[in-house]
Scaffold this active site. Structure first.
Site, PDB file in Angstrom:
ATOM      1  N   TYR B 336     -13.072 -10.037  87.188  1.00 26.60           N
ATOM      2  CA  TYR B 336     -12.213 -10.690  86.184  1.00 26.60           C
ATOM      3  C   TYR B 336     -11.321  -9.653  85.517  1.00 26.60           C
ATOM      4  O   TYR B 336     -10.123  -9.851  85.332  1.00 26.60           O
ATOM      5  CB  TYR B 336     -13.072 -11.381  85.120  1.00 26.60           C
ATOM      6  CG  TYR B 336     -13.710 -12.677  85.578  1.00 26.60           C
ATOM      7  CD1 TYR B 336     -12.930 -13.782  85.913  1.00 26.60           C
ATOM      8  CD2 TYR B 336     -15.098 -12.810  85.649  1.00 26.60           C
ATOM      9  CE1 TYR B 336     -13.519 -14.978  86.317  1.00 26.60           C
ATOM     10  CE2 TYR B 336     -15.689 -13.994  86.042  1.00 26.60           C
ATOM     11  CZ  TYR B 336     -14.903 -15.074  86.386  1.00 26.60           C
ATOM     12  OH  TYR B 336     -15.483 -16.264  86.792  1.00 26.60           O
ATOM     13  N   PHE B 339      -8.334  -8.603  87.667  1.00 27.21           N
ATOM     14  CA  PHE B 339      -7.304  -9.634  87.834  1.00 27.21           C
ATOM     15  C   PHE B 339      -6.577  -9.923  86.518  1.00 27.21           C
ATOM     16  O   PHE B 339      -5.387 -10.186  86.508  1.00 27.21           O
ATOM     17  CB  PHE B 339      -7.922 -10.924  88.394  1.00 27.21           C
ATOM     18  CG  PHE B 339      -8.306 -10.803  89.834  1.00 27.21           C
ATOM     19  CD1 PHE B 339      -7.466 -10.136  90.733  1.00 27.21           C
ATOM     20  CD2 PHE B 339      -9.488 -11.339  90.322  1.00 27.21           C
ATOM     21  CE1 PHE B 339      -7.806 -10.021  92.077  1.00 27.21           C
ATOM     22  CE2 PHE B 339      -9.835 -11.217  91.659  1.00 27.21           C
ATOM     23  CZ  PHE B 339      -9.003 -10.556  92.535  1.00 27.21           C
ATOM     24  N   LYS B 345       1.534 -11.962  86.756  1.00 21.18           N
ATOM     25  CA  LYS B 345       1.042 -13.268  87.184  1.00 21.18           C
ATOM     26  C   LYS B 345       0.999 -14.244  86.001  1.00 21.18           C
ATOM     27  O   LYS B 345       1.467 -15.393  86.102  1.00 21.18           O
ATOM     28  CB  LYS B 345      -0.359 -13.107  87.780  1.00 21.18           C
ATOM     29  CG  LYS B 345      -0.975 -14.398  88.253  1.00 21.18           C
ATOM     30  CD  LYS B 345      -2.239 -14.152  89.043  1.00 21.18           C
ATOM     31  CE  LYS B 345      -3.462 -14.198  88.138  1.00 21.18           C
ATOM     32  NZ  LYS B 345      -4.714 -14.035  88.905  1.00 21.18           N
ATOM     33  N   TYR B 346       0.489 -13.788  84.860  1.00 24.38           N
ATOM     34  CA  TYR B 346       0.328 -14.700  83.715  1.00 24.38           C
ATOM     35  C   TYR B 346       1.667 -15.029  83.066  1.00 24.38           C
ATOM     36  O   TYR B 346       1.853 -16.117  82.517  1.00 24.38           O
ATOM     37  CB  TYR B 346      -0.696 -14.129  82.728  1.00 24.38           C
ATOM     38  CG  TYR B 346      -2.042 -14.032  83.388  1.00 24.38           C
ATOM     39  CD1 TYR B 346      -2.731 -15.197  83.752  1.00 24.38           C
ATOM     40  CD2 TYR B 346      -2.598 -12.806  83.759  1.00 24.38           C
ATOM     41  CE1 TYR B 346      -3.944 -15.140  84.425  1.00 24.38           C
ATOM     42  CE2 TYR B 346      -3.802 -12.732  84.421  1.00 24.38           C
ATOM     43  CZ  TYR B 346      -4.481 -13.905  84.760  1.00 24.38           C
ATOM     44  OH  TYR B 346      -5.662 -13.847  85.437  1.00 24.38           O
ATOM     45  N   GLU B 404     -14.847 -24.448  83.583  1.00 18.42           N
ATOM     46  CA  GLU B 404     -15.258 -23.268  84.359  1.00 18.42           C
ATOM     47  C   GLU B 404     -16.686 -23.469  84.853  1.00 18.42           C
ATOM     48  O   GLU B 404     -17.564 -23.851  84.097  1.00 18.42           O
ATOM     49  CB  GLU B 404     -15.146 -22.009  83.475  1.00 18.42           C
ATOM     50  CG  GLU B 404     -15.666 -20.732  84.110  1.00 18.42           C
ATOM     51  CD  GLU B 404     -15.060 -20.444  85.481  1.00 18.42           C
ATOM     52  OE1 GLU B 404     -13.820 -20.517  85.615  1.00 18.42           O
ATOM     53  OE2 GLU B 404     -15.828 -20.162  86.425  1.00 18.42           O
ATOM     54  N   ASP B 432     -18.533 -27.647  87.270  1.00 19.53           N
ATOM     55  CA  ASP B 432     -17.706 -27.564  88.465  1.00 19.53           C
ATOM     56  C   ASP B 432     -16.650 -28.671  88.396  1.00 19.53           C
ATOM     57  O   ASP B 432     -17.003 -29.848  88.222  1.00 19.53           O
ATOM     58  CB  ASP B 432     -18.605 -27.755  89.694  1.00 19.53           C
ATOM     59  CG  ASP B 432     -17.853 -27.539  90.996  1.00 19.53           C
ATOM     60  OD1 ASP B 432     -16.701 -28.011  91.120  1.00 19.53           O
ATOM     61  OD2 ASP B 432     -18.427 -26.905  91.913  1.00 19.53           O
ATOM     62  N   MET B 433     -15.389 -28.305  88.527  1.00 18.86           N
ATOM     63  CA  MET B 433     -14.314 -29.287  88.357  1.00 18.86           C
ATOM     64  C   MET B 433     -14.452 -30.477  89.301  1.00 18.86           C
ATOM     65  O   MET B 433     -13.956 -31.554  89.046  1.00 18.86           O
ATOM     66  CB  MET B 433     -12.945 -28.637  88.533  1.00 18.86           C
ATOM     67  CG  MET B 433     -12.627 -28.245  89.970  1.00 18.86           C
ATOM     68  SD  MET B 433     -11.016 -27.446  90.125  1.00 18.86           S
ATOM     69  CE  MET B 433     -11.422 -25.745  89.738  1.00 18.86           C
ATOM     70  N   GLU B 448      -5.577 -21.567  89.067  1.00 18.19           N
ATOM     71  CA  GLU B 448      -5.217 -20.419  89.881  1.00 18.19           C
ATOM     72  C   GLU B 448      -6.408 -20.156  90.788  1.00 18.19           C
ATOM     73  O   GLU B 448      -7.307 -19.411  90.444  1.00 18.19           O
ATOM     74  CB  GLU B 448      -4.872 -19.220  89.008  1.00 18.19           C
ATOM     75  CG  GLU B 448      -4.179 -18.103  89.769  1.00 18.19           C
ATOM     76  CD  GLU B 448      -5.144 -17.313  90.636  1.00 18.19           C
ATOM     77  OE1 GLU B 448      -5.368 -17.733  91.800  1.00 18.19           O
ATOM     78  OE2 GLU B 448      -5.656 -16.280  90.164  1.00 18.19           O
ATOM     79  N   GLU B 457      -9.203 -19.864  99.516  1.00 17.44           N
ATOM     80  CA  GLU B 457     -10.332 -19.913  98.582  1.00 17.44           C
ATOM     81  C   GLU B 457     -10.599 -21.353  98.152  1.00 17.44           C
ATOM     82  O   GLU B 457     -11.218 -21.605  97.139  1.00 17.44           O
ATOM     83  CB  GLU B 457     -10.080 -18.959  97.407  1.00 17.44           C
ATOM     84  CG  GLU B 457     -10.087 -17.493  97.881  1.00 17.44           C
ATOM     85  CD  GLU B 457      -9.902 -16.475  96.758  1.00 17.44           C
ATOM     86  OE1 GLU B 457      -9.853 -16.872  95.588  1.00 17.44           O
ATOM     87  OE2 GLU B 457      -9.807 -15.273  97.078  1.00 17.44           O
TER      88      GLU B 457
END
Lengths: 648, 648
Positions: B336, B339, B345-346, B404, B432-433, B448, B457
């Site tokens: 984490y 990244f 990216k953000y 998350e 879990d979504m 993302e 992924e």
């Protein structure tokens, strides 16, 4: 019922003849009519209603609908399903279509049908021919199926000639062998994937056809269209077709009659089979395809019986053996026994020795001069016998030394000499010829140390040792030998080598009775050794570069490796060998040798393959290295003899 | 001494510059003159008297004669030998000559010299360039040497352009890369066999040169002939040469100056290095090759410093990593951390969310309408922060759900929300979504979940689950993403995959910072996914056939595999990705992905390669399969995901 009997030894699959049928939901009747009534041995039967499309099924249920199979598995007994039915996958499937829905439907249907065929324990399923020139998605799906398949075979239908109307773009002619070649490469030469050739009325060139005999062809579907009509109105085949069918029989390829009857036959038939009326379909009609079956059976029965040598070797066909190491290992009695039976070989030796004796000793000295002949590697004595017979035949006086390093063979030699009362002529020496200190020098040195590839059992090294006790003007029998190779397609051998899953087996040469092999070009000489060789700077290392031109009418081809042979000049015009164009007839001591390639090499039409072979010598071993340099370079096989060597 | 310093991070071999010398039996003086006086770092020195021929030696002894080496090993210290001398194998050797004696002499000499170099613990030896178009016997001999070599490298000298006078048949132009390609195939891509490029005055096309950057080039020998003369009389190089040399520096390729000085320089030099006079040979003359070295050092020092991102990624160059499995595994804090540092990216996400908010909520409703935004896969919160910043920037009211599945990340999320006092805006959901039952539907879904290859992924599968709680007119950020591939030459990666000696590693995709790679054709899109996708019959299976044309001025090429990338459209014109032609600058979250081929594919000049890629979905995993269909079909890689898959 089988097509015929060719003696008890013929257990070939090609005795059975099948018939391709249309979809019929009355499977019991279909089977009974075609087998009991028409006389076929098995059906090639569509398993699913040809109108079925997964995408047309109601999308409401979660797969609860019943698939449109032809009745349940109970309509036939398990043994009927597995012995008499080959499943035919729906021919409409097209996994490489531009139409995504058709592609998806095809994949679903293919997987459902294979699953059903597996459930029925069928021995094989026929996959329809790829529709276009591209087959990658079809191959991907079949490959996925193959990964988890039970023992079922998948036969990919391949037309022998891709006709115009099959091809969308008529300008583009497709060599159907290339289609097969792509498909099987994509499926990694899977051993359960094989070919069902579809034979039509026109045939490609003999060279083009020849490629199939190195491929795993299991069946040949012969279209009724390809039959001609004889004077009596019956179906028959052209000479070229007949020859091809005979080739199929010889390669255990099953014939399947395909299509509708196109011969309207005379009302009455002289064939007694026509009277067999059973539980017939369609108003007890005469089975319309029966005359085609009868003709195929006639071709089968008409074949020449196999010669004795072929029958002897039948069980060894395409079976890989490790070459002997007679120098490192001692041969066993059984091996001597086999080789000694090869009378042709000893007759050639006797002829050569006779000629040498006549050259060596003029008639006027025949009674005074004694020739010293040494048999080096005498084994259990066959060459001693041949030498003595040559002396008798020519009236020459002989003194023989029989040198043999295997103490077990020496025991037999002693008893032979005693039995034959040769004590005054033959001296037995139990010694390795490379180390023996001879009491006198020889006029003639006779040896048979040849392997399938000539020098591969180290004849050169042994004779280098032995020539110390040969007179400067002495004769060596053999006086020279040459190895030969030719590129071959040999799917079966390649798969057998590959099944070991290691490098070592791909870098080993094998002795093998070549049968299901396509020879792609005439053989060429590789290494030659001449004896005696008293030169100071001689070496037994050799290097040869060869280029083989593949005839342009062959089309593309795949090379799985090289078939190797030898030819030996025993003395002057007396030779002995296994090189196909000059092979000594009826000799069975040597099979060919096979040098595999780690990766099969594809050759484009009308092009060539360049090959390099080395014979390398170290202090304790001799080995070969080989590679392909063109069209694409391969790795050099067996570097430093890491996988395969012959011990000194 | 090294050419210069480019910061502490640059440990590249290319800092060292060598010089090729003629045979000289006074090795200590040769070393001292070229290193201490002239300033080079190492010698490329002939080890054996060039007049030596084994066949000319007396044949009386049994090898008792002394070989004509340049003095004993004692003339230099072991560390001098190994640090400062690269052995140059006699350039007269020709193992593919038609002349058998020359061939034999060559093999003997080559083996003797390598043995001597090994005895001296040299780090490398330079093998002379193959003389003709054929090199099989040379390669066989080198391959035998490689089998038993210690850690020494063998550099095969390859002229960048095969000039006319090298070729016996001047009609036949040889692409020297093909020569290398044959040689290394014959030697099985051995990792100790590499290339020393010989740079001459003319250079082939940029595409042709580009191939070498995917090859194991260790040194570049630059001939003094290829230098121009500047206004002050000093040697310099053409712009194309300069660019090439800079490319060499960037790929850790050492420069070696070769040939005689061809520049007569002004007597006095402004360069202080010219004053370094040491223990000189030849009456303390100025080292004639020094100006060439100075120029190379100038080029080295003139290079731009590496940008920060490149420096960060330097240690990862060409290092194969297994892709993350963030769905099956929980990421670690360190991952984490890395990244989250990728601010670029953000910023892109924030821009996309801002645009979406503005489109969703007109200015007049900004204070009344609250947008429901859900971050699915919130991790430790960077996208939550970007969302809130976008809301602030646009003046829109936001309600955020942070979903998350990793309970460890949720701990951090809670503390972040507390720390930032976001309790009234952000709801944390530890779930879990794919299984969460949302209390309301979202206007915007932010995620993302992208891998180097976009969907690898399992972003599609996750978002399919998450879109249940997205309004019918809701927005997904990203709105779509596409994967790309291109064929590459990548010897280093291929050898790393091969070193595992199993199939599994050849059927796995790797995340890798591509560096020593030749990109042979522009990348092309593979699979695209669009979100949301409310269609009933949607499937995440994909199939794509691609054909890459290799530019004809590249010449022949070898494909070791495919480099993969992605590009994502976050919202409207805001994109983010790593596809080389459109890559988002200064973003370091993703390296490329590499799909290897089990057998490298050779492509002829001006021809193309046809590739098929599949994305396959099973009940518990998703995987890719891939194959080459043309010019030669490969096996289908990773059938049924047997070697590599992503768990659902």
């Amino acid at each position: 019922m089988p097509l015929g009997e060719r003696g008890g030894w013929d257990k070939s699959e090609s005795r059975y003849c099948g018939v391709e049928t249309d979809f019929n939901d009355d499977m019991p009747n279909l089977l009974s009519f075609n087998l009991s009534t028409a006389g076929f041995d098995f059906l090639l039967a569509t398993l699913m209603d040809p109108t079925y499309r997964p995408s047309l099924m109601g999308s409401d249920s979660n797969g609860a609908h019943v698939l449109p199979f032809a009745g349940s598995d109970l309509v036939l007994s398990p043994s009927q399903w597995s012995s008499h039915v080959v499943g035919k996958i729906s021919s409409w499937i097209d996994l490489d279509s531009e139409d995504e829905i058709l592609r998806m439907d095809s994949e679903t249907t293919l997987k459902q049908e294979i699953a059903w065929a597996t459930h029925l324990s069928l021995q094989a399923c026929l996959l329809p021919s790829p529709k276009g020139a591209s087959c990658a998605n079809y191959a991907r799906c079949v490959n996925q199926i193959l990964q988890g398949l039970n023992s079922m075979q998948l036969w990919l239908r391949i037309p022998l000639e891709k006709t115009d109307d099959d091809s969308v773009d008529s300008d583009q002619t497709i060599d159907s062998w290339e289609l097969w070649n792509s498909f099987r490469h994509l499926c990694e030469h899977h051993s359960q994937l094989s070919v069902a050739l579809n034979v039509l009325s026109s045939l490609p060139s003999a060279n083009s056809l020849g490629r199939w005999f190195g491929e795993p062809v299991r069946a040949a579907l012969i279209n009724t269209d390809s039959f001609l009509t004889n004077a009596r109105g019956y179906p028959c085949l052209s000479r070229r077709h007949q020859k091809l069918i005979t080739g199929f029989f010889n390669h255990s390829i099953q014939i399947v009659i395909s299509g509708k009857s196109v011969h309207s036959l005379p009302g009455a038939s002289s064939d007694s089979a026509a009277n067999h009326t059973g539980n017939n379909v369609d108003n007890a009609q005469r089975p319309p395809l029966r005359p085609y079956l009868d003709y195929v059976a006639y071709l089968y029965q008409r074949m020449d019986p196999l010669p004795e040598q072929e029958r002897f070797e039948h069980g060894y066909r395409d079976f890989l053996q490790s070459p002997l190491q007679p120098l490192m290992d001692n041969l066993e009695a059984q091996t001597y026994e086999t080789f000694e039976k090869d009378s042709v070989k000893y007759i050639q030796y006797q002829r050569a020795i006779s000629k040498a004796l006549l050259d060596r000793v003029p008639d006027e000295e025949a009674s005074s001069l004694t020739t010293v002949l040494m048999v080096v590697g005498a084994g259990r004595g066959p060459l001693v016998r041949a030498s003595l017979q040559a002396a008798e035949e020519t009236g020459r006086k002989l003194k023989v030394y029989a040198v043999e390093k295997n103490p077990n063979a020496v025991v037999t030699l002693h008893s032979l000499v005693k039995l034959e009362s040769w004590e005054n002529i033959v001296t037995i020496v139990s010694c390795d010829m490379r180390h023996w200190e001879a009491p006198e020098k020889a006029d003639i040195l006779v040896s048979e140390l040849l392997g399938s590839f000539g020098d591969n059992e180290l004849s050169p090294e042994c004779l280098d040792g032995a020539q110390r006790f040969l007179k400067q003007d002495g004769i060596s029998i053999p006086s020279s030998y040459t190895s030969f190779i030719q590129p071959v397609t040999a799917s079966k051998l390649y798969n057998d080598v590959k099944s070991h899953k290691d490098l070592v087996h791909f870098e080993t040469a094998y002795v093998v009775k070549l049968h299901s092999v396509a020879k792609l070009a005439p053989s060429q000489p590789v290494f030659t050794f001449t004896h005696p060789n008293f030169s100071r700077k001689k070496s037994n290392q050799r290097y040869k570069k060869l280029r083989f031109e593949i005839p342009s009418d062959t089309g593309s081809a795949i090379v799985h490796g090289f078939a190797g042979y030898f030819d030996a000049i025993l003395y002057k015009d007396v030779h002995l060998g296994i090189e196909p164009s000059t092979a000594t007839p009826n000799m069975f001591s040597w099979f060919a040798i096979f040098f595999p390639l780690r990766t099969p090499v594809c050759i484009r039409p009308g092009s060539s393959i360049e090959v390099h072979f080395w014979r390398c010598c170290g202090s304790s071993k001799v080995w070969y290295e080989w590679c392909v340099a063109s069209p694409c370079p391969s790795p050099i096989h067996n570097s430093n003899g890491r996988s395969y060597w012959v011990g000194l």
